[in-house]
Design a protein around this motif. Structure first.
Motif, PDB file in Angstrom:
ATOM      1  N   ALA A   9       0.880  -1.342  -0.131  1.00  0.00           N
ATOM      2  CA  ALA A   9       0.288   0.032   0.229  1.00  0.00           C
ATOM      3  C   ALA A   9       0.642   1.032  -0.045  1.00  0.00           C
ATOM      4  N   PRO A  10       0.954   2.217  -1.060  1.00  0.00           N
ATOM      5  CA  PRO A  10       1.642   3.360  -0.803  1.00  0.00           C
ATOM      6  C   PRO A  10       1.415   4.241   0.136  1.00  0.00           C
ATOM      7  N   ALA A  11       2.553   4.891   0.635  1.00  0.00           N
ATOM      8  CA  ALA A  11       2.061   6.231   2.083  1.00  0.00           C
ATOM      9  C   ALA A  11       0.842   7.087   1.581  1.00  0.00           C
ATOM     10  N   GLY A  12       0.533   6.595   2.242  1.00  0.00           N
ATOM     11  CA  GLY A  12      -0.455   8.082   2.513  1.00  0.00           C
ATOM     12  C   GLY A  12      -2.261   7.296   1.593  1.00  0.00           C
ATOM     13  N   ALA A  13      -1.606   6.631   1.327  1.00  0.00           N
ATOM     14  CA  ALA A  13      -2.976   5.581   0.681  1.00  0.00           C
ATOM     15  C   ALA A  13      -4.257   5.525   1.247  1.00  0.00           C
ATOM     16  N   VAL A  14      -5.448   5.462   0.744  1.00  0.00           N
ATOM     17  CA  VAL A  14      -6.650   4.801   1.854  1.00  0.00           C
ATOM     18  C   VAL A  14      -6.696   3.005   0.893  1.00  0.00           C
ATOM     19  N   VAL A  15      -6.830   2.509   2.489  1.00  0.00           N
ATOM     20  CA  VAL A  15      -7.494   0.890   2.070  1.00  0.00           C
ATOM     21  C   VAL A  15      -8.352   0.851   2.076  1.00  0.00           C
ATOM     22  N   ARG A  25     -16.503 -15.214   0.178  1.00  0.00           N
ATOM     23  CA  ARG A  25     -15.814 -15.857  -0.923  1.00  0.00           C
ATOM     24  C   ARG A  25     -16.240 -15.223  -2.353  1.00  0.00           C
ATOM     25  N   LEU A  26     -14.734 -15.825  -3.273  1.00  0.00           N
ATOM     26  CA  LEU A  26     -15.312 -15.537  -4.286  1.00  0.00           C
ATOM     27  C   LEU A  26     -16.206 -15.661  -5.552  1.00  0.00           C
ATOM     28  N   VAL A  27     -17.221 -15.511  -5.534  1.00  0.00           N
ATOM     29  CA  VAL A  27     -18.722 -15.678  -5.932  1.00  0.00           C
ATOM     30  C   VAL A  27     -19.367 -14.484  -6.053  1.00  0.00           C
ATOM     31  N   ALA A  28     -20.084 -14.613  -7.416  1.00  0.00           N
ATOM     32  CA  ALA A  28     -20.801 -13.292  -7.822  1.00  0.00           C
ATOM     33  C   ALA A  28     -21.433 -12.845  -6.776  1.00  0.00           C
ATOM     34  N   GLU A  29     -22.323 -13.262  -5.782  1.00  0.00           N
ATOM     35  CA  GLU A  29     -23.157 -12.969  -5.289  1.00  0.00           C
ATOM     36  C   GLU A  29     -22.263 -11.711  -3.922  1.00  0.00           C
ATOM     37  N   LYS A  30     -21.944 -12.121  -3.959  1.00  0.00           N
ATOM     38  CA  LYS A  30     -21.124 -11.026  -2.544  1.00  0.00           C
ATOM     39  C   LYS A  30     -20.695  -9.845  -3.357  1.00  0.00           C
ATOM     40  N   GLY A  31     -20.651  -9.877  -5.043  1.00  0.00           N
ATOM     41  CA  GLY A  31     -20.728  -8.346  -4.965  1.00  0.00           C
ATOM     42  C   GLY A  31     -19.509  -8.087  -5.418  1.00  0.00           C
ATOM     43  N   TYR A  32     -18.622  -8.729  -6.304  1.00  0.00           N
ATOM     44  CA  TYR A  32     -17.847  -8.093  -6.143  1.00  0.00           C
ATOM     45  C   TYR A  32     -17.090  -8.101  -7.843  1.00  0.00           C
ATOM     46  N   LEU A  33     -18.134  -8.504  -8.745  1.00  0.00           N
ATOM     47  CA  LEU A  33     -17.864  -7.484 -10.213  1.00  0.00           C
ATOM     48  C   LEU A  33     -18.622  -6.392 -10.010  1.00  0.00           C
ATOM     49  N   GLU A  34     -19.502  -5.593  -9.328  1.00  0.00           N
ATOM     50  CA  GLU A  34     -19.773  -4.022  -9.018  1.00  0.00           C
ATOM     51  C   GLU A  34     -18.443  -3.436  -8.382  1.00  0.00           C
ATOM     52  N   LEU A  35     -18.060  -4.389  -7.415  1.00  0.00           N
ATOM     53  CA  LEU A  35     -17.024  -4.022  -6.520  1.00  0.00           C
ATOM     54  C   LEU A  35     -15.728  -3.257  -7.673  1.00  0.00           C
ATOM     55  N   PHE A  36     -15.331  -4.757  -7.950  1.00  0.00           N
ATOM     56  CA  PHE A  36     -13.828  -4.394  -9.245  1.00  0.00           C
ATOM     57  C   PHE A  36     -14.734  -3.051 -10.768  1.00  0.00           C
ATOM     58  N   GLU A  37     -15.751  -3.033 -10.738  1.00  0.00           N
ATOM     59  CA  GLU A  37     -16.107  -1.695 -11.485  1.00  0.00           C
ATOM     60  C   GLU A  37     -15.928  -0.769 -10.314  1.00  0.00           C
ATOM     61  N   ALA A  38     -16.646  -0.967  -9.246  1.00  0.00           N
ATOM     62  CA  ALA A  38     -16.896   0.726  -8.705  1.00  0.00           C
ATOM     63  C   ALA A  38     -14.737   0.962  -8.928  1.00  0.00           C
ATOM     64  N   MET A  39     -14.401   0.189  -8.114  1.00  0.00           N
ATOM     65  CA  MET A  39     -12.973   0.609  -8.163  1.00  0.00           C
ATOM     66  C   MET A  39     -12.495   1.615  -8.568  1.00  0.00           C
ATOM     67  N   SER A  40     -12.325   1.069 -10.362  1.00  0.00           N
ATOM     68  CA  SER A  40     -12.234   1.903 -10.874  1.00  0.00           C
ATOM     69  C   SER A  40     -12.275   3.602 -10.844  1.00  0.00           C
ATOM     70  N   ARG A  41     -13.362   3.528 -10.987  1.00  0.00           N
ATOM     71  CA  ARG A  41     -13.360   5.194 -10.587  1.00  0.00           C
ATOM     72  C   ARG A  41     -13.263   5.622  -9.216  1.00  0.00           C
ATOM     73  N   VAL A  42     -12.439   4.870  -8.081  1.00  0.00           N
ATOM     74  CA  VAL A  42     -11.792   5.179  -6.832  1.00  0.00           C
ATOM     75  C   VAL A  42     -10.274   5.240  -6.283  1.00  0.00           C
ATOM     76  N   GLY A  43      -9.699   6.561  -5.744  1.00  0.00           N
ATOM     77  CA  GLY A  43      -9.369   6.688  -5.770  1.00  0.00           C
ATOM     78  C   GLY A  43      -7.805   5.586  -4.873  1.00  0.00           C
ATOM     79  N   ALA A  44      -7.671   4.332  -4.539  1.00  0.00           N
ATOM     80  CA  ALA A  44      -8.002   3.603  -3.069  1.00  0.00           C
ATOM     81  C   ALA A  44      -7.609   2.592  -3.515  1.00  0.00           C
ATOM     82  N   VAL A  45      -7.115   1.627  -2.952  1.00  0.00           N
ATOM     83  CA  VAL A  45      -6.538   0.920  -2.925  1.00  0.00           C
ATOM     84  C   VAL A  45      -7.361  -0.529  -2.535  1.00  0.00           C
ATOM     85  N   LEU A  46      -7.479  -2.052  -3.069  1.00  0.00           N
ATOM     86  CA  LEU A  46      -8.050  -2.862  -2.412  1.00  0.00           C
ATOM     87  C   LEU A  46      -7.765  -3.738  -1.688  1.00  0.00           C
TER      88      LEU A  46
END
Length: 386
Positions: free
Chosen positions: A195-201, A207-228
Motif C-alpha cells: 500500500a503506497p504511503a498515504g493511500a486509503v485502503v 468468498r470469491l462468488v458473484a453474489e458477494k458483489g465482486y463484479l460491481e466492486l471491481f467496476e467501482a474501483m476503476s473510479r475510486v482512488g484507493a487500494v482494495l
C-alpha cells in the motif's frame, strides 16, 4: 444434555459455531460437531471437540443428499443426542428430517439467512419457501440472526414448534479492536502488502462468488482512488462463477489491477482490518454478516448494500453508508466519499465501534442462545426476607 451441532462445511463449524459449542461445554453439556470433511476440522478437534464427518454435497445431486441423510440417521440413532442444532441450508434441511426419523427429542434450526430473498424469481423463491415450510414441520425452535428473517419466519409459519427468535450475530471484542496511535503491525502490514504511503485502503471479506458483489466492486474501483484488499477464496463446494473471469480480465486493465490485492484465506483478519481504512460488503444476499461486525468492532466505517442483515447492522450516515444492490456507480460514489473525507471515516468508525460493543459482543449472543434453549445454568433463587 448431549448436543449435536451440524453444518455442511468445516469453515462454518470452525469460524461460526465454535464459540457456541464452547459456551455449551462451559455450562456442563456434551457437544459434538458434524460436517463434511475439511482441513478446519482439525482446529475444532484441537479445541477439544469430537467431530463426525458426513458426506454433504452443495449440489442438486439427490443421490449425494440421500447418502448424507442415511449417514445422519445412523449417526443420530447411534449417538442418541438430546438435541440436534442444524445450520446452513443443505445440512439444515437434511439434518432436520434425519433427526426426526431417528427420534431426536429436540430439533433446533439457526437460519443464518434464508436462501430465498426478494430479488429471486418467484417460482424459485416459492420452491425454497416450500422446502423451509416442510422442514419447519419437524422444527421445535427456529433462530434467525436478522430480525427481518424472524418476522418472515413467523409470517410464513416456518416453525411447527412456534418458537422463533432473532439472536443476532457477534464477534470477540478481545480480537477485533481499533489500532493504537502507533500501531507498528498496521504499518508493517501496509508496507508488506504494497500500500503506497498515504493511500486509503478498502477491505472486503468474502468468498470469491458473484453474489458477494465482486463484479460491481471491481467496476467501482476503476473510479475510486484507493487500494482494495480482498480476503477470501472460492470454496471447493462453490461453483465457478463470473468472478474468476473478471479476475483474469484484470490483466487487460493494468491500472485497475495495481489497485487490487487478492490475499486469499487469512488467519490474521483482525490485523488486516486494523491496517485498513474502510470496509465494504456489496453482497446481493446475506443473513447477518459477521464481517461487517468485525469491521465495526475494529472501528472502520462500512459501505454495504441495502439488504437484510446488513441494513440491520449499518446505520446510514451514522456508522456507514448503504447502496442499492448491483449498483456500481452508487458503490463508487459512497466509497469515494469516504476515501476523500478522513474526518467522516473517523466519525462513522467510532460510532460503529460503540454500536458493535452494545449489540454484537459474541459472549452476549452466545449467552442469549443458551438462555433461550434452556441450557444456561439455573440462577440461584433470591433469599427471602426473614
Amino acid at each position: 444434555m448431549k448436543i449435536c451441532e451440524l453444518c455442511a462445511v468445516d469453515f462454518t463449524l470452525y469460524h461460526f459455531l465454535l464459540a457456541l459449542m464452547q459456551g455449551m461445554v462451559r455450562t456442563g453439556h456434551e457437544v459434538a460437531g458434524v460436517s463434511a470433511d475439511g482441513p478446519l476440522l482439525d482446529e475444532v478437534r484441537g479445541a477439544g471437540f469430537r467431530v463426525e464427518v458426513v458426506p454433504f454435497s452443495r449440489s442438486y445431486n439427490l443421490a449425494s443428499h440421500l447418502r448424507a441423510y442415511r449417514a445422519l440417521v445412523e449417526l443420530f440413532r447411534r449417538e442418541r443426542f438430546d438435541m440436534v442444532h442444524v445450520h446452513t441450508p443443505v445440512a439444515a434441511l437434511i439434518g432436520r428430517i434425519a433427526a426426526r426419523r431417528a427420534g431426536v427429542p429436540r430439533i433446533v434450526y439457526t437460519a443464518h439467512g434464508f436462501y430465498f430473498h426478494d430479488r429471486m424469481a418467484w417460482p424459485r423463491r416459492a420452491a425454497f419457501i416450500a422446502l423451509e415450510w416442510l422442514a419447519g414441520r419437524v422444527t421445535d425452535v427456529l433462530f434467525t440472526q436478522a430480525r427481518e428473517d424472524a418476522e418472515t419466519a413467523r409470517r410464513l409459519g416456518l416453525c411447527r414448534g412456534g418458537v422463533v427468535e432473532a439472536i443476532g450475530n457477534g464477534v470477540d471484542p478481545g480480537r477485533f479492536y481499533p489500532p493504537g496511535p502507533d500501531d507498528a503491525r498496521r504499518s508493517e502490514l501496509r508496507a508488506a502488502l504494497g500500500a503506497p504511503a498515504g493511500a486509503v485502503v478498502i477491505m472486503m471479506i468474502g468468498r470469491l462468488v458473484a453474489e458477494k458483489g465482486y463484479l460491481e466492486l471491481f467496476e467501482a474501483m476503476s473510479r475510486v482512488g484507493a487500494v482494495l484488499w480482498v480476503v477470501g477464496e472460492r470454496l471447493e463446494s462453490d461453483r465457478r462463477s463470473a468472478v474468476e473471469a473478471a479476475i483474469a480480465g484484470l490483466e487487460e486493465h493494468p491500472e485497475l489491477a495495481k489497485k487490487i490485492r487478492f490475499l486469499g484465506y487469512r488467519r490474521d483478519v483482525p490485523d488486516l482490518l486494523r491496517a485498513a481504512d474502510i470496509f465494504t460488503l456489496p453482497s446481493h444476499r446475506e443473513g447477518m454478516p459477521r464481517s461487517i461486525i468485525e469491521a465495526m468492532m475494529t472501528g472502520l466505517p462500512v459501505v454495504a448494500t441495502d439488504i437484510r442483515g446488513s441494513r440491520e447492522e449499518v446505520v446510514p450516515g451514522e456508522t456507514g453508508l448503504l447502496v442499492p444492490v448491483g449498483d456500481s456507480e452508487a458503490l463508487a460514489e459512497a466509497l469515494g466519499r469516504l476515501v476523500g473525507d478522513a474526518a467522516l471515516r473517523r466519525r462513522l468508525g467510532r460510532a460503529g465501534r460503540v454500536r458493535a460493543l452494545e449489540l454484537y459482543d459474541e459472549a452476549k449472543v452466545v449467552a442469549r442462545q443458551l438462555d433461550l434453549l434452556g441450557l444456561a445454568p439455573a440462577r440461584p433463587a433470591a433469599a427471602s426476607a426473614p
